[in-house]
Write a protein that holds these residues in place. Structure first.
Motif, PDB file in Angstrom:
ATOM      1  N   ILE A 104      46.081 -86.216  68.863  1.00 14.94           N
ATOM      2  CA  ILE A 104      46.016 -86.958  70.123  1.00 14.94           C
ATOM      3  C   ILE A 104      45.054 -88.137  70.070  1.00 14.94           C
ATOM      4  O   ILE A 104      45.147 -89.049  70.875  1.00 14.94           O
ATOM      5  N   ALA A 105      44.116 -88.107  69.112  1.00 14.66           N
ATOM      6  CA  ALA A 105      43.145 -89.198  69.026  1.00 14.66           C
ATOM      7  C   ALA A 105      42.473 -89.186  67.665  1.00 14.66           C
ATOM      8  O   ALA A 105      42.473 -88.175  66.967  1.00 14.66           O
ATOM      9  N   VAL A 106      41.905 -90.325  67.323  1.00 15.91           N
ATOM     10  CA  VAL A 106      41.067 -90.447  66.131  1.00 15.91           C
ATOM     11  C   VAL A 106      39.655 -90.745  66.615  1.00 15.91           C
ATOM     12  O   VAL A 106      39.450 -91.653  67.422  1.00 15.91           O
ATOM     13  N   LEU A 107      38.695 -89.951  66.159  1.00 12.43           N
ATOM     14  CA  LEU A 107      37.297 -90.151  66.530  1.00 12.43           C
ATOM     15  C   LEU A 107      36.548 -90.687  65.316  1.00 12.43           C
ATOM     16  O   LEU A 107      36.711 -90.185  64.208  1.00 12.43           O
ATOM     17  N   SER A 108      35.731 -91.693  65.539  1.00 11.84           N
ATOM     18  CA  SER A 108      34.853 -92.174  64.473  1.00 11.84           C
ATOM     19  C   SER A 108      33.468 -92.348  65.072  1.00 11.84           C
ATOM     20  O   SER A 108      33.325 -92.793  66.208  1.00 11.84           O
ATOM     21  N   ALA A 109      32.450 -91.966  64.317  1.00  4.42           N
ATOM     22  CA  ALA A 109      31.085 -91.986  64.825  1.00  4.42           C
ATOM     23  C   ALA A 109      30.137 -92.554  63.794  1.00  4.42           C
ATOM     24  O   ALA A 109      30.370 -92.447  62.594  1.00  4.42           O
ATOM     25  N   LYS A 110      29.066 -93.130  64.281  1.00  2.00           N
ATOM     26  CA  LYS A 110      27.983 -93.610  63.431  1.00  2.00           C
ATOM     27  C   LYS A 110      26.699 -92.945  63.881  1.00  2.00           C
ATOM     28  O   LYS A 110      26.416 -92.868  65.068  1.00  2.00           O
ATOM     29  N   ARG A 111      25.936 -92.466  62.920  1.00  2.00           N
ATOM     30  CA  ARG A 111      24.651 -91.852  63.231  1.00  2.00           C
ATOM     31  C   ARG A 111      23.659 -92.965  63.556  1.00  2.00           C
ATOM     32  O   ARG A 111      23.563 -93.957  62.841  1.00  2.00           O
ATOM     33  N   THR A 112      22.906 -92.799  64.632  1.00  2.00           N
ATOM     34  CA  THR A 112      21.904 -93.778  65.026  1.00  2.00           C
ATOM     35  C   THR A 112      20.514 -93.224  64.745  1.00  2.00           C
ATOM     36  O   THR A 112      20.361 -92.083  64.304  1.00  2.00           O
ATOM     37  N   ILE A 113      19.509 -94.000  65.029  1.00  2.00           N
ATOM     38  CA  ILE A 113      18.127 -93.588  64.796  1.00  2.00           C
ATOM     39  C   ILE A 113      17.782 -92.338  65.605  1.00  2.00           C
ATOM     40  O   ILE A 113      17.084 -91.455  65.133  1.00  2.00           O
ATOM     41  N   GLU A 114      18.312 -92.251  66.832  1.00  2.00           N
ATOM     42  CA  GLU A 114      17.989 -91.113  67.700  1.00  2.00           C
ATOM     43  C   GLU A 114      18.670 -89.825  67.242  1.00  2.00           C
ATOM     44  O   GLU A 114      18.210 -88.743  67.534  1.00  2.00           O
ATOM     45  N   ILE A 115      19.784 -89.948  66.538  1.00  2.00           N
ATOM     46  CA  ILE A 115      20.512 -88.777  66.065  1.00  2.00           C
ATOM     47  C   ILE A 115      20.083 -88.531  64.627  1.00  2.00           C
ATOM     48  O   ILE A 115      20.549 -89.168  63.701  1.00  2.00           O
ATOM     49  N   ARG A 116      19.179 -87.569  64.449  1.00  2.00           N
ATOM     50  CA  ARG A 116      18.594 -87.349  63.121  1.00  2.00           C
ATOM     51  C   ARG A 116      19.267 -86.230  62.338  1.00  2.00           C
ATOM     52  O   ARG A 116      19.098 -86.127  61.145  1.00  2.00           O
ATOM     53  N   THR A 117      20.015 -85.374  63.017  1.00  2.00           N
ATOM     54  CA  THR A 117      20.625 -84.247  62.312  1.00  2.00           C
ATOM     55  C   THR A 117      22.139 -84.306  62.406  1.00  2.00           C
ATOM     56  O   THR A 117      22.700 -84.867  63.355  1.00  2.00           O
ATOM     57  N   THR A 118      22.771 -83.704  61.452  1.00  2.00           N
ATOM     58  CA  THR A 118      24.227 -83.625  61.448  1.00  2.00           C
ATOM     59  C   THR A 118      24.717 -82.761  62.603  1.00  2.00           C
ATOM     60  O   THR A 118      25.757 -83.042  63.195  1.00  2.00           O
ATOM     61  N   ASP A 119      23.958 -81.710  62.941  1.00  2.00           N
ATOM     62  CA  ASP A 119      24.351 -80.837  64.052  1.00  2.00           C
ATOM     63  C   ASP A 119      24.384 -81.597  65.369  1.00  2.00           C
ATOM     64  O   ASP A 119      25.283 -81.388  66.187  1.00  2.00           O
ATOM     65  N   ALA A 120      23.409 -82.466  65.591  1.00  2.00           N
ATOM     66  CA  ALA A 120      23.387 -83.254  66.825  1.00  2.00           C
ATOM     67  C   ALA A 120      24.581 -84.200  66.875  1.00  2.00           C
ATOM     68  O   ALA A 120      25.219 -84.361  67.924  1.00  2.00           O
ATOM     69  N   LEU A 121      24.910 -84.811  65.760  1.00  2.00           N
ATOM     70  CA  LEU A 121      26.061 -85.705  65.702  1.00  2.00           C
ATOM     71  C   LEU A 121      27.352 -84.918  65.926  1.00  2.00           C
ATOM     72  O   LEU A 121      28.241 -85.374  66.650  1.00  2.00           O
ATOM     73  N   MET A 122      27.463 -83.727  65.347  1.00  2.00           N
ATOM     74  CA  MET A 122      28.656 -82.897  65.545  1.00  2.00           C
ATOM     75  C   MET A 122      28.834 -82.505  67.001  1.00  2.00           C
ATOM     76  O   MET A 122      29.954 -82.467  67.501  1.00  2.00           O
ATOM     77  N   GLU A 123      27.749 -82.234  67.692  1.00  2.00           N
ATOM     78  CA  GLU A 123      27.866 -81.875  69.111  1.00  2.00           C
ATOM     79  C   GLU A 123      28.390 -83.056  69.921  1.00  2.00           C
ATOM     80  O   GLU A 123      29.200 -82.884  70.825  1.00  2.00           O
ATOM     81  N   ILE A 124      27.941 -84.252  69.588  1.00  2.00           N
ATOM     82  CA  ILE A 124      28.425 -85.438  70.287  1.00  2.00           C
ATOM     83  C   ILE A 124      29.915 -85.631  70.023  1.00  2.00           C
ATOM     84  O   ILE A 124      30.687 -85.949  70.932  1.00  2.00           O
ATOM     85  N   ILE A 125      30.351 -85.406  68.794  1.00  2.00           N
ATOM     86  CA  ILE A 125      31.770 -85.531  68.469  1.00  2.00           C
ATOM     87  C   ILE A 125      32.583 -84.468  69.199  1.00  2.00           C
ATOM     88  O   ILE A 125      33.671 -84.738  69.705  1.00  2.00           O
ATOM     89  N   ARG A 126      32.047 -83.253  69.287  1.00  2.00           N
ATOM     90  CA  ARG A 126      32.745 -82.195  70.036  1.00  2.00           C
ATOM     91  C   ARG A 126      32.887 -82.564  71.513  1.00  2.00           C
ATOM     92  O   ARG A 126      33.921 -82.306  72.125  1.00  2.00           O
ATOM     93  N   VAL A 127      31.866 -83.159  72.084  1.00  2.00           N
ATOM     94  CA  VAL A 127      31.932 -83.585  73.488  1.00  2.00           C
ATOM     95  C   VAL A 127      33.063 -84.599  73.670  1.00  2.00           C
ATOM     96  O   VAL A 127      33.858 -84.502  74.611  1.00  2.00           O
ATOM     97  N   LYS A 128      33.162 -85.560  72.756  1.00  2.00           N
ATOM     98  CA  LYS A 128      34.230 -86.562  72.841  1.00  2.00           C
ATOM     99  C   LYS A 128      35.607 -85.920  72.666  1.00  2.00           C
ATOM    100  O   LYS A 128      36.566 -86.314  73.325  1.00  2.00           O
ATOM    101  N   ALA A 129      35.707 -84.927  71.784  1.00  2.00           N
ATOM    102  CA  ALA A 129      36.981 -84.224  71.596  1.00  2.00           C
ATOM    103  C   ALA A 129      37.371 -83.485  72.879  1.00  2.00           C
ATOM    104  O   ALA A 129      38.542 -83.489  73.276  1.00  2.00           O
ATOM    105  N   ARG A 130      36.404 -82.845  73.539  1.00  2.00           N
ATOM    106  CA  ARG A 130      36.683 -82.165  74.817  1.00  2.00           C
ATOM    107  C   ARG A 130      37.142 -83.167  75.865  1.00  2.00           C
ATOM    108  O   ARG A 130      38.075 -82.906  76.620  1.00  2.00           O
ATOM    109  N   GLU A 131      36.469 -84.318  75.938  1.00  2.00           N
ATOM    110  CA  GLU A 131      36.830 -85.335  76.918  1.00  2.00           C
ATOM    111  C   GLU A 131      38.250 -85.844  76.686  1.00  2.00           C
ATOM    112  O   GLU A 131      38.950 -86.192  77.631  1.00  2.00           O
ATOM    113  N   ALA A 132      38.684 -85.884  75.428  1.00  2.00           N
ATOM    114  CA  ALA A 132      40.041 -86.348  75.103  1.00  2.00           C
ATOM    115  C   ALA A 132      41.086 -85.259  75.343  1.00  2.00           C
ATOM    116  O   ALA A 132      42.276 -85.526  75.268  1.00  2.00           O
ATOM    117  N   GLY A 133      40.642 -84.024  75.608  1.00  2.00           N
ATOM    118  CA  GLY A 133      41.571 -82.924  75.845  1.00  2.00           C
ATOM    119  C   GLY A 133      41.943 -82.169  74.590  1.00  2.00           C
ATOM    120  O   GLY A 133      42.941 -81.457  74.568  1.00  2.00           O
TER     121      GLY A 133
END
Length: 98
Positions: free
Chosen positions: A57-86
């Motif tokens: 249903i969608a393609v997600l692409s993400a870039k880690r920023t200075i505030e996102i220091r761990t892979t787990d934090a980035l994964m949670e943000i990607i999961r949030v976007k996946a939920r928002e997309a349904g």
């Protein structure tokens, strides 16, 4: 006078864009799906695909920023976007270092 009110709004918007994680959602389905609830589990498939039939249903692409220091934090943000997309899962997760 009008420009004096607009400038701070543009500055706040620019700071918010620079401070937040950069996650781009490209929808593949013309029909938007209803968002999933906050606690909805999103499965992640890195190398294998699910055995059941699925629709992309969608393609997600993400870039880690200075505030996102761990892979787990980035994964949670990607999961949030996946939920928002349904979505139900993230399939074909890859990472790239630049």
């Amino acid at each position: 006078m009008r420009y004096a009110k607009l400038a701070p709004l543009m500055l706040v918007t620019a700071c918010a864009v620079l401070a937040g994680p950069s996650v781009r959602v490209t929808r593949l389905s013309p029909t938007p799906l209803a968002a999933r609830g906050e606690g909805y589990p999103i499965r992640v498939y890195r190398e294998q695909r699910p055995r059941c039939a699925y629709d992309e249903i969608a393609v997600l692409s993400a870039k880690r920023t200075i505030e996102i220091r761990t892979t787990d934090a980035l994964m949670e943000i990607i999961r949030v976007k996946a939920r928002e997309a349904g979505g139900d899962a993230i399939i074909g997760l890859t990472s790239e270092t630049q």
